[in-house]
Design a protein around this motif. Structure first.
Motif, PDB file in Angstrom:
ATOM      1  N   THR A  80       0.853  -1.186   0.000  1.00 20.07           N
ATOM      2  CA  THR A  80       0.000   0.000   0.000  1.00 20.07           C
ATOM      3  C   THR A  80       0.889   1.236   0.000  1.00 20.07           C
ATOM      4  N   LEU A  81       0.772   2.047  -1.045  1.00 22.29           N
ATOM      5  CA  LEU A  81       1.613   3.229  -1.188  1.00 22.29           C
ATOM      6  C   LEU A  81       0.945   4.460  -0.597  1.00 22.29           C
ATOM      7  N   ILE A  82      -0.336   4.639  -0.881  1.00 15.40           N
ATOM      8  CA  ILE A  82      -1.084   5.800  -0.388  1.00 15.40           C
ATOM      9  C   ILE A  82      -2.447   5.325   0.107  1.00 15.40           C
ATOM     10  N   ARG A  83      -2.860   5.811   1.288  1.00 17.60           N
ATOM     11  CA  ARG A  83      -4.199   5.506   1.806  1.00 17.60           C
ATOM     12  C   ARG A  83      -4.963   6.810   1.985  1.00 17.60           C
ATOM     13  N   LEU A  84      -6.166   6.835   1.420  1.00 20.76           N
ATOM     14  CA  LEU A  84      -7.032   7.994   1.574  1.00 20.76           C
ATOM     15  C   LEU A  84      -7.901   7.826   2.815  1.00 20.76           C
ATOM     16  N   ARG A  85      -8.428   8.926   3.302  1.00 19.09           N
ATOM     17  CA  ARG A  85      -9.290   8.881   4.480  1.00 19.09           C
ATOM     18  C   ARG A  85     -10.579   8.128   4.128  1.00 19.09           C
ATOM     19  N   ASP A  86     -10.854   7.040   4.860  1.00 14.37           N
ATOM     20  CA  ASP A  86     -11.991   6.173   4.528  1.00 14.37           C
ATOM     21  C   ASP A  86     -12.883   5.883   5.730  1.00 14.37           C
ATOM     22  N   ALA A  87     -12.923   6.790   6.723  1.00 14.26           N
ATOM     23  CA  ALA A  87     -13.707   6.545   7.933  1.00 14.26           C
ATOM     24  C   ALA A  87     -15.189   6.350   7.607  1.00 14.26           C
ATOM     25  N   GLU A  88     -15.705   7.143   6.690  1.00 13.26           N
ATOM     26  CA  GLU A  88     -17.131   7.034   6.355  1.00 13.26           C
ATOM     27  C   GLU A  88     -17.448   5.694   5.706  1.00 13.26           C
ATOM     28  N   GLU A  89     -16.600   5.271   4.806  1.00  9.15           N
ATOM     29  CA  GLU A  89     -16.827   3.988   4.139  1.00  9.15           C
ATOM     30  C   GLU A  89     -16.662   2.829   5.116  1.00  9.15           C
ATOM     31  N   GLN A  90     -15.733   2.945   6.055  1.00  6.61           N
ATOM     32  CA  GLN A  90     -15.581   1.905   7.061  1.00  6.61           C
ATOM     33  C   GLN A  90     -16.833   1.807   7.933  1.00  6.61           C
ATOM     34  N   ALA A  91     -17.434   2.946   8.285  1.00 10.05           N
ATOM     35  CA  ALA A  91     -18.664   2.937   9.085  1.00 10.05           C
ATOM     36  C   ALA A  91     -19.803   2.270   8.316  1.00 10.05           C
ATOM     37  N   ARG A  92     -19.900   2.563   7.023  1.00 10.93           N
ATOM     38  CA  ARG A  92     -20.941   1.918   6.214  1.00 10.93           C
ATOM     39  C   ARG A  92     -20.713   0.403   6.147  1.00 10.93           C
ATOM     40  N   LEU A  93     -19.474  -0.001   6.091  1.00  7.28           N
ATOM     41  CA  LEU A  93     -19.184  -1.429   6.051  1.00  7.28           C
ATOM     42  C   LEU A  93     -19.611  -2.096   7.354  1.00  7.28           C
ATOM     43  N   ARG A  94     -19.298  -1.466   8.482  1.00  6.82           N
ATOM     44  CA  ARG A  94     -19.693  -2.056   9.769  1.00  6.82           C
ATOM     45  C   ARG A  94     -21.213  -2.134   9.886  1.00  6.82           C
ATOM     46  N   ALA A  95     -21.913  -1.108   9.384  1.00  3.23           N
ATOM     47  CA  ALA A  95     -23.383  -1.136   9.423  1.00  3.23           C
ATOM     48  C   ALA A  95     -23.908  -2.268   8.552  1.00  3.23           C
ATOM     49  N   ALA A  96     -23.328  -2.459   7.405  1.00  3.62           N
ATOM     50  CA  ALA A  96     -23.773  -3.536   6.521  1.00  3.62           C
ATOM     51  C   ALA A  96     -23.499  -4.899   7.139  1.00  3.62           C
ATOM     52  N   SER A  98     -23.423  -5.556  10.349  1.00  4.24           N
ATOM     53  CA  SER A  98     -24.412  -5.738  11.423  1.00  4.24           C
ATOM     54  C   SER A  98     -25.764  -6.160  10.841  1.00  4.24           C
ATOM     55  N   LEU A  99     -26.158  -5.530   9.747  1.00  7.35           N
ATOM     56  CA  LEU A  99     -27.420  -5.902   9.107  1.00  7.35           C
ATOM     57  C   LEU A  99     -27.370  -7.335   8.596  1.00  7.35           C
ATOM     58  N   ARG A 100     -26.254  -7.743   8.061  1.00  8.81           N
ATOM     59  CA  ARG A 100     -26.121  -9.131   7.601  1.00  8.81           C
ATOM     60  C   ARG A 100     -26.264 -10.098   8.769  1.00  8.81           C
ATOM     61  N   ASP A 101     -25.616  -9.797   9.899  1.00 13.48           N
ATOM     62  CA  ASP A 101     -25.719 -10.683  11.063  1.00 13.48           C
ATOM     63  C   ASP A 101     -27.163 -10.777  11.543  1.00 13.48           C
ATOM     64  N   GLU A 102     -27.858  -9.623  11.533  1.00 12.39           N
ATOM     65  CA  GLU A 102     -29.265  -9.630  11.956  1.00 12.39           C
ATOM     66  C   GLU A 102     -30.101 -10.513  11.034  1.00 12.39           C
ATOM     67  N   ARG A 103     -29.889 -10.401   9.761  1.00 17.91           N
ATOM     68  CA  ARG A 103     -30.666 -11.200   8.803  1.00 17.91           C
ATOM     69  C   ARG A 103     -30.282 -12.677   8.875  1.00 17.91           C
ATOM     70  N   ARG A 104     -29.041 -12.968   9.185  1.00 18.06           N
ATOM     71  CA  ARG A 104     -28.664 -14.367   9.376  1.00 18.06           C
ATOM     72  C   ARG A 104     -29.417 -14.980  10.566  1.00 18.06           C
ATOM     73  N   ASN A 105     -29.523 -14.199  11.636  1.00 21.82           N
ATOM     74  CA  ASN A 105     -30.271 -14.685  12.801  1.00 21.82           C
ATOM     75  C   ASN A 105     -31.734 -14.925  12.444  1.00 21.82           C
ATOM     76  N   ARG A 130     -32.720 -11.961   1.741  1.00 23.62           N
ATOM     77  CA  ARG A 130     -32.255 -10.763   2.438  1.00 23.62           C
ATOM     78  C   ARG A 130     -30.802 -10.923   2.916  1.00 23.62           C
ATOM     79  N   VAL A 131     -30.399 -12.133   3.324  1.00 23.35           N
ATOM     80  CA  VAL A 131     -29.007 -12.386   3.710  1.00 23.35           C
ATOM     81  C   VAL A 131     -28.081 -12.238   2.504  1.00 23.35           C
ATOM     82  N   ASP A 132     -28.507 -12.786   1.375  1.00 20.53           N
ATOM     83  CA  ASP A 132     -27.692 -12.678   0.160  1.00 20.53           C
ATOM     84  C   ASP A 132     -27.518 -11.220  -0.258  1.00 20.53           C
ATOM     85  N   GLN A 133     -28.600 -10.438  -0.110  1.00 19.88           N
ATOM     86  CA  GLN A 133     -28.503  -9.028  -0.456  1.00 19.88           C
ATOM     87  C   GLN A 133     -27.516  -8.301   0.457  1.00 19.88           C
ATOM     88  N   ALA A 134     -27.529  -8.642   1.748  1.00 14.26           N
ATOM     89  CA  ALA A 134     -26.599  -8.023   2.691  1.00 14.26           C
ATOM     90  C   ALA A 134     -25.155  -8.401   2.350  1.00 14.26           C
TER      91      ALA A 134
END
Length: 354
Positions: A80-96, A98-105, A130-134
């Motif tokens: 990895t040579l350069i990393r851009l600020r990705d806090a927002e995208e990381q938060a969206r990933l964590r939300a997704a 969590s939604l996948r885990d909920e749908r798995r349950n 819904r799990v596949d979509q997540a």
């Protein structure tokens, strides 16, 4: 007095043949015709390119968070040579996630009820969808996160950077160059008349003003598929080993392609005398006690620096005059001072003969 005159005339008659003999035997230096490897050279000017070269740029708009290289540093593929600020995208990933885990349950509960015949099969299928979509949403977010990291697509050396952490970058903005320099590509053009003589694998040598005493060897890798209709030339690409990374992309090089390699009789150019459309050498017959000259007609081949190829008229190890040709005549007896070789030059032989 008459007696003295007679003695003077007698001495003159005696010394005249001696002087004539001395004048008829000029001193010459010879050289042996050598059997050497010869190839007709094709000369051209070429430009160097890196074996692999890329300019990395951003595909998203954001701020640089990290720069993980120094100017001119060697990097490995995948670094990895350069990393851009990705806090927002990381938060969206964590939300997704969590939604996948909920749908798995939910899918698990629906499957358990369906096994007890307390839920319809359609409910289970809907939960699975819904799990596949997540999962698909998570994959898309992870792919998007890759756009926030600029990684090395191959091992090589980076150039100088013109950005700093905290800078805002936009799509298409050039951030860093990366070149693979262990092998260099040399592109040059030759007249189409040489096309039949060229083929991949032919060896060549190249020089550059940056290293005037160095010769870089390589071989032809490929030939162009088209002849330029304006210049009537064809492009040639060669590869040159550059393990020490002396060479750089964009350098101008003088190229000599060695083709049609063969064994030929070779003599110095200074040994050849032109006469109209014909050429001669003075062959030294040293089988007798007194070496004698014989004018020998020869057919010349190609020339290279200081040497000429003899196609007919001489054999390997024949001795020809290379110094003293001005006074040399066919059938004349000569005094052979010595023979030139790799360790002796004309000045050495002349000084030794004093």
């Amino acid at each position: 007095m008459p007696l003295l005159r007679r003695l003077a005339v007698t001495l003159l008659l005696i010394t005249a043949p001696i002087a004539s003999l001395a004048q008829s035997e000029p001193s010459v230096i010879g050289v042996r015709a050598m059997l050497a490897t010869w190839s007709d050279p094709i000369e051209a000017l070429g430009t160097l390119r890196a074996d692999e070269s890329v300019t990395l740029s951003a595909t998203v708009t954001d701020i640089i968070a990290e720069i993980n290289f120094q100017d001119g540093q060697r990097v490995a593929e995948g670094d990895t040579l350069i990393r851009l600020r990705d806090a927002e995208e990381q938060a969206r990933l964590r939300a997704a996630q969590s939604l996948r885990d909920e749908r798995r349950n939910a899918l698990g509960r629906a499957s358990e009820l369906q096994n007890r015949n307390l839920a319809a099969r359609a409910d289970v299928e809907d939960s699975q969808s819904r799990v596949d979509q997540a999962e698909a949403d998570i994959a898309a977010l992870r792919a998007r996160l890759e756009d926030y990291r600029l990684t090395a697509p191959f091992s090589g050396r980076v150039g100088t950077r013109n950005v700093s952490p905290g800078a805002l970058v936009t799509p298409g903005m050039e951030l860093i160059t990366l070149d693979k320099l262990d092998v260099m590509k040399l592109d040059f053009s030759v007249p189409e008349t040489y096309l039949g003589r060229l083929a991949p694998g032919l060896s060549l040598s190249a020089t550059t003003a940056a290293y005037p005493d160095a010769v870089f060897n390589g071989e032809i890798a490929s030939l162009g598929t088209r002849v330029d209709p304006v210049t009537r030339s064809i492009g040639v690409r060669a590869e040159i080993d550059n393990a020490d990374e002396k060479l750089r992309p964009g350098m101008l090089m003088e190229v000599v392609v060695r083709q049609q390699s063969r064994q030929s009789v070779v003599v110095p150019e200074a040994a050849v005398q032109p006469n109209g459309n014909r050429h001669y050498v003075m062959l030294i017959d040293d089988h007798d006690s007194a070496p004698r000259l014989r004018q020998q007609s020869v057919e010349l081949g190609e020339r290279r620096a200081g040497e000429v190829e003899i196609n007919q008229g001489l054999a390997a190890n024949d001795i020809v005059v290379v110094h003293g040709l001005q006074r040399a005549r066919d059938g004349q007896a000569v005094r052979l001072i010595g023979l030139l070789d790799e360790d002796t030059d004309v000045r050495d032989l002349l000084e030794a003969d004093r």
